[in-house]
Design a protein around this motif. Structure first.
Motif, PDB file in Angstrom:
ATOM      1  N   ALA A 197       0.623  -1.048   0.113  1.00  9.09           N
ATOM      2  CA  ALA A 197       0.375   0.094   0.128  1.00  9.09           C
ATOM      3  C   ALA A 197       0.822   1.494  -0.156  1.00  9.09           C
ATOM      4  O   ALA A 197       0.286   2.035  -0.579  1.00  9.09           O
ATOM      5  N   VAL A 198       1.982   1.079   0.426  1.00 11.27           N
ATOM      6  CA  VAL A 198       3.050   2.529   0.783  1.00 11.27           C
ATOM      7  C   VAL A 198       3.891   2.580  -0.799  1.00 11.27           C
ATOM      8  O   VAL A 198       4.099   4.110  -1.160  1.00 11.27           O
ATOM      9  N   GLY A 199       3.589   1.800  -1.322  1.00 10.67           N
ATOM     10  CA  GLY A 199       4.399   1.692  -2.657  1.00 10.67           C
ATOM     11  C   GLY A 199       3.718   1.853  -3.665  1.00 10.67           C
ATOM     12  O   GLY A 199       3.999   2.876  -4.595  1.00 10.67           O
ATOM     13  N   GLN A 200       1.972   2.009  -3.137  1.00  9.86           N
ATOM     14  CA  GLN A 200       1.287   2.958  -3.955  1.00  9.86           C
ATOM     15  C   GLN A 200       1.256   4.164  -4.524  1.00  9.86           C
ATOM     16  O   GLN A 200       0.236   4.364  -5.133  1.00  9.86           O
ATOM     17  N   GLN A 201       1.656   4.894  -2.949  1.00 12.37           N
ATOM     18  CA  GLN A 201       1.467   6.073  -3.174  1.00 12.37           C
ATOM     19  C   GLN A 201       2.822   6.595  -3.554  1.00 12.37           C
ATOM     20  O   GLN A 201       3.102   6.344  -3.497  1.00 12.37           O
ATOM     21  N   TYR A 224       9.449  -5.007  -1.464  1.00 14.97           N
ATOM     22  CA  TYR A 224       7.905  -4.924  -1.930  1.00 14.97           C
ATOM     23  C   TYR A 224       7.359  -3.746  -2.333  1.00 14.97           C
ATOM     24  O   TYR A 224       6.766  -2.964  -2.676  1.00 14.97           O
ATOM     25  N   ILE A 225       7.805  -2.328  -1.226  1.00 16.34           N
ATOM     26  CA  ILE A 225       7.450  -1.149  -1.550  1.00 16.34           C
ATOM     27  C   ILE A 225       8.065  -0.861  -2.810  1.00 16.34           C
ATOM     28  O   ILE A 225       7.141  -0.492  -3.699  1.00 16.34           O
ATOM     29  N   ARG A 232      11.474   5.888  -3.981  1.00 16.67           N
ATOM     30  CA  ARG A 232      11.842   6.337  -2.473  1.00 16.67           C
ATOM     31  C   ARG A 232      11.331   5.546  -0.951  1.00 16.67           C
ATOM     32  O   ARG A 232      11.147   6.292  -0.460  1.00 16.67           O
ATOM     33  N   VAL A 233      13.006   5.306  -1.108  1.00 11.04           N
ATOM     34  CA  VAL A 233      12.546   3.871   0.157  1.00 11.04           C
ATOM     35  C   VAL A 233      14.374   4.366   1.468  1.00 11.04           C
ATOM     36  O   VAL A 233      15.146   4.081   0.157  1.00 11.04           O
TER      37      VAL A 233
END
Ligand code: PEP
Ligand code: MN
Length: 338
Positions: A197-201, A224-225, A232-233
């Motif tokens: 989910a945080v990867g999709q924003q 996963y992100i 941007r991790v």
């Protein structure tokens, strides 16, 4: 298992590695692609003395076939990714990203006082939990959206970027509306739906290491992100659980240079959760910068003894100012800026 040779390695270097593996009873095959050479160890589950490869200077790294690293991995010419912390700062470049603030958002005056002080001392981002992952269900769980509103107000007043935790998939949109960086906490590093989910924003993500996660599991969580398109991790070492109980966690600083070697993601250290004791925060911050961390995440409170959460590990405002000035020569010696 694949042995990745350095780009500049010659056929003779590859042959040395092949012979060394064959002398240990392994069957190998040499692969070449995009200018790089690889030695595949056939049918091995990796259970042999890998230190024989440490003696080979032209070996870039060893990758388990079962665990290929894609987006988060570092190829020989990769630079560390530089990731925005709000509009005015980045992390992963020459300048260190110092993120500081209270464990929890408690009140408007608490947050604004701390925000002004950490900004003045040189922090580029304000941390503060609005949704708190607490061990006990009876403990303060955070002010929720009201806390996010206070964080946004602190950004307006100081210009600091806002870093705050998101714990639920259905809160990602809400938290992303207020925050500049979404934090995924240690407890949720294994929560693959949240990672997706945080990867999709599009807001940057600060991913904390699960307290019993291996480096491989940590990097797969980042993967996963990134797989969703959000590259941007930033990785955050916040200590792992060991038999030691004197410190809250064991801050595993050796992972900093190792993560920097195998991954292109910036690495942050959280010496507050990593030790649990405010007096250990300055020396571990210094050590983190000295071993190559790109930034620090530090809990700061104007009155630690009255903090609603994590007071014992929070620096007071003077201690934070002292830490920042003491860090300056260390940063300079490491060719970094504060
Ligand atoms: C935090 O940074 O607020 C926090 C809860 O840390 P961790 O997830 O590392 O325990
Ligand atoms: Mn905390």
């Amino acid at each position: 298992m694949i042995v990745v040779m350095k780009l500049e390695s010659t056929r003779e270097h590859v042959e040395r590695v092949v012979q060394s593996l064959e002398r240990n009873g392994l069957r190998v095959s040499v692969i070449e692609g995009s200018g790089q050479k690889f030695v595949e160890v056939l049918g091995s589950n990796g259970h042999f003395d890998r230190s024989i490869l440490d003696r080979e200077p032209m070996v870039e790294r060893v990758v388990d076939e079962a665990a290929p690293m894609f987006a988060a991995g570092r190829k020989p010419d990769d630079q560390t990714l530089e990731i925005p912390l709000g509009d005015r700062a980045t992390i992963g470049g020459q300048k260190l990203g110092i993120i500081a603030g209270p464990c929890s958002v408690e009140s408007k005056s608490q947050l604004l006082d701390i925000a002004a002080a950490v900004k003045q001392a040189g922090a580029v981002a304000l941390r503060g939990g609005a949704f708190k992952p607490r061990t006990s269900p009876y403990s303060f769980q955070g002010h929720g959206e009201e806390g996010l509103e206070l964080l946004a107000l602190a950004r307006e007043e100081t210009g600091l970027a806002i870093v705050t935790e998101v714990m639920r998939c259905d809160h990602v949109g809400l938290v992303a509306r207020y925050a500049d960086v979404l934090q995924v906490g240690s407890r949720n590093m294994h929560h693959t739906h949240l990672l997706t989910a945080v990867g999709q924003q599009s807001k940057p993500v600060l991913l904390k290491r699960g307290w019993s996660a291996t480096l491989e599991e940590f990097l797969f969580a980042a993967e996963y992100i990134m797989l969703q398109g959000n590259h941007r991790v930033m990785l955050c070492e916040r200590g792992i659980r060991t038999h030691e109980t004197y410190v809250r966690n064991t801050l595993a600083l050796a992972v900093v240079p190792e993560l920097k070697r195998i991954s292109r993601l910036p690495v942050i250290v959280d010496p507050s959760h990593g030790t649990g004791h405010s007096h250990l925060v300055p020396p571990m911050s210094n050590a983190a910068v000295a071993c190559g961390a790109d930034g620090l995440l530090i809990e700061v409170h104007h009155a630690p003894s009255q903090a609603w959460t994590d007071g014992a590990q929070s620096l007071d405002l003077d201690q934070f100012r002292t830490l920042m000035s003491d860090l300056e020569p260390i940063a300079r010696a490491c060719h970094r800026k504060l």
